[in-house]
Design a protein around this motif. Structure first.
Motif, PDB file in Angstrom:
ATOM      1  N   CYS A  79       6.398  -1.655  -8.093  1.00 40.85           N
ATOM      2  CA  CYS A  79       5.113  -2.288  -7.807  1.00 40.85           C
ATOM      3  C   CYS A  79       5.343  -3.455  -6.853  1.00 40.85           C
ATOM      4  O   CYS A  79       6.183  -4.314  -7.109  1.00 40.85           O
ATOM      5  CB  CYS A  79       4.465  -2.810  -9.079  1.00 40.85           C
ATOM      6  N   SER A  81       0.834  -1.210   0.000  1.00 38.92           N
ATOM      7  CA  SER A  81       0.000   0.000   0.000  1.00 38.92           C
ATOM      8  C   SER A  81       0.867   1.258   0.000  1.00 38.92           C
ATOM      9  O   SER A  81       0.508   2.257  -0.612  1.00 38.92           O
ATOM     10  CB  SER A  81      -0.956   0.011   1.189  1.00 38.92           C
ATOM     11  N   TYR A  90       3.695   1.676  -1.541  1.00 46.92           N
ATOM     12  CA  TYR A  90       4.306   1.899  -2.853  1.00 46.92           C
ATOM     13  C   TYR A  90       3.285   1.998  -3.976  1.00 46.92           C
ATOM     14  O   TYR A  90       3.650   2.124  -5.137  1.00 46.92           O
ATOM     15  CB  TYR A  90       5.315   0.779  -3.170  1.00 46.92           C
ATOM     16  N   GLN A  91       2.005   1.950  -3.649  1.00 45.82           N
ATOM     17  CA  GLN A  91       0.970   1.954  -4.669  1.00 45.82           C
ATOM     18  C   GLN A  91       1.068   3.165  -5.598  1.00 45.82           C
ATOM     19  O   GLN A  91       0.890   3.047  -6.806  1.00 45.82           O
ATOM     20  CB  GLN A  91      -0.400   1.905  -3.989  1.00 45.82           C
ATOM     21  N   GLN A  92       1.405   4.313  -5.039  1.00 44.12           N
ATOM     22  CA  GLN A  92       1.492   5.529  -5.853  1.00 44.12           C
ATOM     23  C   GLN A  92       2.681   5.511  -6.816  1.00 44.12           C
ATOM     24  O   GLN A  92       2.725   6.278  -7.775  1.00 44.12           O
ATOM     25  CB  GLN A  92       1.579   6.758  -4.957  1.00 44.12           C
ATOM     26  N   PHE A  93       3.671   4.637  -6.562  1.00 41.88           N
ATOM     27  CA  PHE A  93       4.853   4.556  -7.421  1.00 41.88           C
ATOM     28  C   PHE A  93       4.735   3.451  -8.471  1.00 41.88           C
ATOM     29  O   PHE A  93       5.654   3.227  -9.235  1.00 41.88           O
ATOM     30  CB  PHE A  93       6.106   4.328  -6.576  1.00 41.88           C
ATOM     31  N   THR A 132       3.618   2.722 -11.588  1.00 41.15           N
ATOM     32  CA  THR A 132       3.123   3.353 -12.814  1.00 41.15           C
ATOM     33  C   THR A 132       3.481   2.557 -14.069  1.00 41.15           C
ATOM     34  O   THR A 132       2.898   2.788 -15.114  1.00 41.15           O
ATOM     35  CB  THR A 132       3.728   4.762 -12.962  1.00 41.15           C
ATOM     36  N   SER A 189       9.477   3.019 -11.691  1.00 44.76           N
ATOM     37  CA  SER A 189       8.256   2.472 -11.104  1.00 44.76           C
ATOM     38  C   SER A 189       8.608   1.332 -10.145  1.00 44.76           C
ATOM     39  O   SER A 189       9.539   0.571 -10.387  1.00 44.76           O
ATOM     40  CB  SER A 189       7.354   1.947 -12.225  1.00 44.76           C
TER      41      SER A 189
END
Length: 138
Positions: free
Chosen positions: A93, A79, A81-84, A86, A91
């Motif tokens: 994930c 959660s 790293y969710q914003q990273f 992409t 990126s």
């Protein structure tokens, strides 16, 4: 009476997860998806109950990190790293899953079973067996 005691103990041990151990793929900063038998590890019983997969997009390509993890640590990391996540350069994930070797390659989608529910895990089958056994014996 003895059979009832034994089946109660089996039910306790199977539902508490004392005998369950998950297997995951484990590797550090690999430039290939390390989902081959030599990367399979047994996770620590009652501690590491999930598999974690990190996919990093760097200048020189995609890097993978895979490991066993505790559910709390993995869910917090994913959660955070969710914003990273992409899919672009830099990126990161992080995903978590809780079935054996689930941090391997993405499986092809199978058709959904038509039954109202699925009895997929071994301890569910044990519960069903014990319930049926109790009906037969009573």
């Amino acid at each position: 009476m003895l059979l009832l005691s034994v089946s109660t103990l089996l039910l306790f041990f199977s539902s508490s997860g004392l005998a369950l151990q998950i297997q995951c793929y484990q590797c550090e900063e690999m430039t290939h998806d390390c989902s081959t038998p030599e990367f399979i590890v047994n996770c620590t019983v009652n501690v590491q109950d999930m598999c974690q997969k990190e996919v990093l997009v760097k200048d020189d390509g995609i890097h993978y990190r895979k490991s066993c993890a505790s559910s709390g640590a993995c869910l917090i990391a994913s959660s955070g790293y969710q914003q990273f996540c992409t899919g672009k350069l830099n990126s990161v994930c992080i995903t978590c899953c809780n079935t054996p070797l689930c941090n391997g390659p993405r499986q092809k989608k199978r058709p959904q079973p038509s039954a109202a529910f699925t009895l997929g895990t071994p301890h569910v089958w044990l519960h069903v067996f014990l319930i049926l056994l109790s009906f037969i014996l009573c």
